[in-house]
Design a protein around this motif. Structure first.
Motif, PDB file in Angstrom:
ATOM      1  N   HIS A  24       0.829  -1.205   0.000  1.00 12.41           N
ATOM      2  CA  HIS A  24       0.000   0.000   0.000  1.00 12.41           C
ATOM      3  C   HIS A  24       0.871   1.266   0.000  1.00 12.41           C
ATOM      4  N   VAL A  25       0.323   2.354  -0.524  1.00 14.76           N
ATOM      5  CA  VAL A  25       1.034   3.631  -0.534  1.00 14.76           C
ATOM      6  C   VAL A  25       1.351   4.057   0.911  1.00 14.76           C
ATOM      7  N   ASP A  26       2.512   4.667   1.098  1.00 10.75           N
ATOM      8  CA  ASP A  26       2.940   5.189   2.410  1.00 10.75           C
ATOM      9  C   ASP A  26       3.330   4.143   3.446  1.00 10.75           C
ATOM     10  N   THR A  27       3.422   2.886   3.053  1.00 12.43           N
ATOM     11  CA  THR A  27       3.851   1.886   4.031  1.00 12.43           C
ATOM     12  C   THR A  27       5.366   1.929   4.238  1.00 12.43           C
ATOM     13  N   GLY A  28       6.076   2.606   3.313  1.00 14.69           N
ATOM     14  CA  GLY A  28       7.530   2.754   3.479  1.00 14.69           C
ATOM     15  C   GLY A  28       8.364   1.997   2.460  1.00 14.69           C
ATOM     16  N   LYS A  29       7.765   1.690   1.307  1.00 15.73           N
ATOM     17  CA  LYS A  29       8.491   0.925   0.277  1.00 15.73           C
ATOM     18  C   LYS A  29       9.749   1.662  -0.196  1.00 15.73           C
ATOM     19  N   THR A  30       9.562   2.951  -0.514  1.00 17.99           N
ATOM     20  CA  THR A  30      10.693   3.734  -1.030  1.00 17.99           C
ATOM     21  C   THR A  30      11.775   3.874   0.030  1.00 17.99           C
ATOM     22  N   LYS A  31      11.337   4.170   1.227  1.00 25.07           N
ATOM     23  CA  LYS A  31      12.280   4.382   2.322  1.00 25.07           C
ATOM     24  C   LYS A  31      13.035   3.090   2.662  1.00 25.07           C
ATOM     25  N   LEU A  32      12.333   1.986   2.583  1.00 24.01           N
ATOM     26  CA  LEU A  32      12.957   0.689   2.849  1.00 24.01           C
ATOM     27  C   LEU A  32      14.008   0.376   1.775  1.00 24.01           C
ATOM     28  N   LEU A 140       6.968  -6.121   8.024  1.00 24.35           N
ATOM     29  CA  LEU A 140       6.028  -5.416   8.902  1.00 24.35           C
ATOM     30  C   LEU A 140       6.748  -4.153   9.372  1.00 24.35           C
ATOM     31  N   ASN A 141       6.503  -3.061   8.619  1.00 19.37           N
ATOM     32  CA  ASN A 141       7.370  -1.884   8.728  1.00 19.37           C
ATOM     33  C   ASN A 141       6.864  -0.862   9.764  1.00 19.37           C
ATOM     34  N   LYS A 142       7.752   0.042  10.127  1.00 21.64           N
ATOM     35  CA  LYS A 142       7.511   1.157  11.062  1.00 21.64           C
ATOM     36  C   LYS A 142       7.426   0.687  12.517  1.00 21.64           C
ATOM     37  N   ILE A 143       8.184  -0.343  12.858  1.00 23.23           N
ATOM     38  CA  ILE A 143       8.175  -0.807  14.252  1.00 23.23           C
ATOM     39  C   ILE A 143       8.671   0.278  15.203  1.00 23.23           C
ATOM     40  N   ASP A 144       9.465   1.225  14.681  1.00 23.32           N
ATOM     41  CA  ASP A 144       9.950   2.313  15.553  1.00 23.32           C
ATOM     42  C   ASP A 144       8.815   3.208  16.024  1.00 23.32           C
ATOM     43  N   ARG A 145       7.637   3.070  15.415  1.00 24.91           N
ATOM     44  CA  ARG A 145       6.507   3.891  15.843  1.00 24.91           C
ATOM     45  C   ARG A 145       5.712   3.260  16.993  1.00 24.91           C
ATOM     46  N   LEU A 146       6.064   2.068  17.376  1.00 20.80           N
ATOM     47  CA  LEU A 146       5.447   1.490  18.581  1.00 20.80           C
ATOM     48  C   LEU A 146       5.809   2.391  19.763  1.00 20.80           C
ATOM     49  N   THR A 208      10.346  -4.585  10.565  1.00 17.55           N
ATOM     50  CA  THR A 208      11.414  -3.683  10.116  1.00 17.55           C
ATOM     51  C   THR A 208      11.112  -2.238  10.497  1.00 17.55           C
ATOM     52  N   SER A 209      12.154  -1.428  10.482  1.00 20.69           N
ATOM     53  CA  SER A 209      11.990   0.024  10.471  1.00 20.69           C
ATOM     54  C   SER A 209      12.887   0.589   9.385  1.00 20.69           C
ATOM     55  N   ALA A 210      12.266   1.260   8.428  1.00 23.78           N
ATOM     56  CA  ALA A 210      13.044   1.863   7.339  1.00 23.78           C
ATOM     57  C   ALA A 210      13.750   3.118   7.819  1.00 23.78           C
ATOM     58  N   VAL A 211      13.379   3.593   9.034  1.00 21.79           N
ATOM     59  CA  VAL A 211      14.005   4.792   9.587  1.00 21.79           C
ATOM     60  C   VAL A 211      15.262   4.427  10.373  1.00 21.79           C
TER      61      VAL A 211
HETATM   62  P1  GDP Z   1       5.809   4.331  -0.043  1.00 19.82           P
HETATM   63  O1  GDP Z   1       4.659   5.152  -0.552  1.00 19.82           O
HETATM   64  O2  GDP Z   1       5.358   2.961   0.370  1.00 19.82           O
HETATM   65  O3  GDP Z   1       7.002   4.308  -0.942  1.00 19.82           O
HETATM   66  O4  GDP Z   1       6.236   5.023   1.360  1.00 19.82           O
HETATM   67  P2  GDP Z   1       7.474   5.988   1.681  1.00 19.82           P
HETATM   68  O5  GDP Z   1       8.745   5.236   1.673  1.00 19.82           O
HETATM   69  O6  GDP Z   1       7.395   7.184   0.793  1.00 19.82           O
HETATM   70  O7  GDP Z   1       7.149   6.384   3.190  1.00 19.82           O
HETATM   71  C1  GDP Z   1       5.956   7.061   3.521  1.00 19.82           C
HETATM   72  C2  GDP Z   1       6.172   7.870   4.795  1.00 19.82           C
HETATM   73  O8  GDP Z   1       6.400   7.007   5.887  1.00 19.82           O
HETATM   74  C3  GDP Z   1       7.385   8.785   4.709  1.00 19.82           C
HETATM   75  O9  GDP Z   1       7.085   9.974   5.404  1.00 19.82           O
HETATM   76  C4  GDP Z   1       8.454   8.007   5.423  1.00 19.82           C
HETATM   77  O10 GDP Z   1       9.434   8.827   5.999  1.00 19.82           O
HETATM   78  C5  GDP Z   1       7.663   7.278   6.490  1.00 19.82           C
HETATM   79  N1  GDP Z   1       8.266   5.991   6.851  1.00 19.82           N
HETATM   80  C6  GDP Z   1       8.622   4.984   6.014  1.00 19.82           C
HETATM   81  N2  GDP Z   1       9.127   3.957   6.702  1.00 19.82           N
HETATM   82  C7  GDP Z   1       9.098   4.294   8.002  1.00 19.82           C
HETATM   83  C8  GDP Z   1       9.478   3.637   9.221  1.00 19.82           C
HETATM   84  O11 GDP Z   1       9.960   2.499   9.249  1.00 19.82           O
HETATM   85  N3  GDP Z   1       9.273   4.320  10.388  1.00 19.82           N
HETATM   86  C9  GDP Z   1       8.728   5.578  10.414  1.00 19.82           C
HETATM   87  N4  GDP Z   1       8.573   6.164  11.610  1.00 19.82           N
HETATM   88  N5  GDP Z   1       8.360   6.221   9.294  1.00 19.82           N
HETATM   89  C10 GDP Z   1       8.537   5.604   8.101  1.00 19.82           C
END
Ligand code: GDP
Length: 362
Positions: A24-32, A140-146, A208-211
């Motif tokens: 899904h959009v915004d799940t962190g694909k690009t950042k990962l 299972l991304n964004k675990i740092d947000r727990l 995972t955490s992409a951050v």
């Molecule tokens: P995409 O649409 O799936 O490619 O998502 P993006 O990589 O653009 O990430 C969407 C938003 O979520 C951005 O603001 C990222 O900085 C944030 N984000 C992505 N991964 C993480 C993560 O693991 N932890 C946190 N806290 N934020 C994340």
């Protein structure tokens, strides 16, 4: 052709597995993807990571460095020369595929936001993966947000998790359980990867955490583990070519070019190729095989390096005549001395006619 013998006790030489990312959009694909690509891991540069056409290549030494923190938990052999990760996130790299039989992706990463669970495009992604019978893992991304997560940058998830306060562990478990139930409603059994005793029946989940980069070593470790152990047959070098057109682009000085992922075999300058075109099959000869100039060499006058021959797996740009109507997502075939060109022309056009519903208007 003379090839170096495989190391003692091993099977035949394997090629690099190819990995795609979707969700899904915004799940962190690009950042990962960015985090996986990041070269300055602790202990120095993970050398040799190269930006290719439409993909990033990780030589095995880079993977070894990036997964070094896994050594406390798991042993790993490194039987493949590297890992090729397709750069296009989202489903573009999947929905664009005209060919059902495409071998573009050996393993996919389905990214799910641990805070949001399954979303609309997660469900679509699951359907796509199922249609294509593509093996996948869940990040299972964004675990740092727990709430109250204590971060240990670039650490293995397993070590980081052990160091979390009890409340964090509890929140994690609750969210994980909810997501496992939601996945089972989609007909998918799933399990945390290190508790997964049956990888062929249960989808593995990697937190995972992409951050912070936590869990990224686990993810790479698992991708390698699954492809090496379970797909070594698909990773054998083939005498025939498996290649997919990712994009059709006009490039100054080269005319219309195609960006291709070569999944198996070799491509050579001068090869006669057959691919699917909007107005019928295209048959042409490779004029140039191009890869991007390494960053350091950018002052050189061309953006591209020319090759006489390239070997799978990699992303490469092909310059040739008559590519204007090439269809992205189609297979690319190479005409060998024994091959029937007409039959191949029919084959590549099957990709288009079989999937007219998914042809976009662009
Ligand atoms: P995409 O649409 O799936 O490619 O998502 P993006 O990589 O653009 O990430 C969407 C938003 O979520 C951005 O603001 C990222 O900085 C944030 N984000 C992505 N991964 C993480 C993560 O693991 N932890 C946190 N806290 N934020 C994340």
């Amino acid at each position: 052709e003379q090839s170096t013998p495989p190391p003692a006790g091993r099977g035949k030489e394997l090629r690099s597995p190819i990995c795609c990312i979707l969700g899904h959009v915004d799940t962190g694909k690009t950042k990962l993807l960015d985090k996986i690509r990041q070269t300055n891991v602790q202990g120095g540069e993970a050398g040799g990571i190269t930006q290719q056409i439409g993909a990033t290549y990780f030589p095995i030494d880079a993977v070894r460095q990036k997964t070094a923190v896994m050594a406390d938990f798991e042993k790993q052999t490194f039987d493949v020369p590297g890992l090729l990760v397709i750069d296009t996130p989202g489903h573009e790299s999947f929905t664009n595929l005209r060919s059902r039989g495409s071998s573009l992706c050996n393993i996919a990463i389905l990214v799910i936001d641990i805070m949001h669970g399954l979303e609309q495009q997660t469900l679509e992604s699951i359907r796509l993966l199922r249609d294509r019978k593509a093996p996948f893992v869940v990040a299972l991304n964004k675990i740092d947000r727990l709430y109250d997560w204590q971060s240990f940058p670039n650490n293995s998830f397993r070590d980081s998790f052990e160091k979390q306060p009890r409340t964090v562990k509890q929140e994690f478990q609750t969210r994980l359980d909810t997501i496992k139930v939601a996945l089972s409603e989609q007909g998918l059994n799933s399990e945390l990867y290190f508790q997964n005793k049956n990888m062929s029946k249960y989808v593995s989940i990697v937190p995972t955490s992409a951050v912070t980069g936590e869990g990224v070593p686990d993810l790479l470790w698992l991708l390698l583990e699954l492809t090496q152990k379970r797909m070594s047959k698909q990773l054998m070098y083939l005498s025939h070519v498996e290649a997919t057109v990712l994009e059709v682009k006009v490039v100054e000085g080269f005319g219309t070019t195609i960006d291709v992922i070569l999944s198996n075999g070799y491509l050579r300058e001068g090869d006669r190729i057959v691919l699917c075109g909007m107005n019928g099959p295209i048959v042409t000869n490779i004029r140039a095989l191009l890869t991007p100039q390494p960053l350091r060499e950018l002052r050189l006058k061309s953006e591209y390096v020319h090759h006489k021959e390239v070997k799978a797996a990699l992303g490469v740009k092909i310059a040739a005549n008559d590519l204007e109507k090439a269809v992205s997502g189609s297979r690319l075939l190479v005409v060998g001395p024994e091959d029937d060109e007409d039959e191949m022309m029919d084959d590549v056009m099957d990709d288009l006619t079989g999937l007219l519903d998914s042809v976009d208007t662009s």
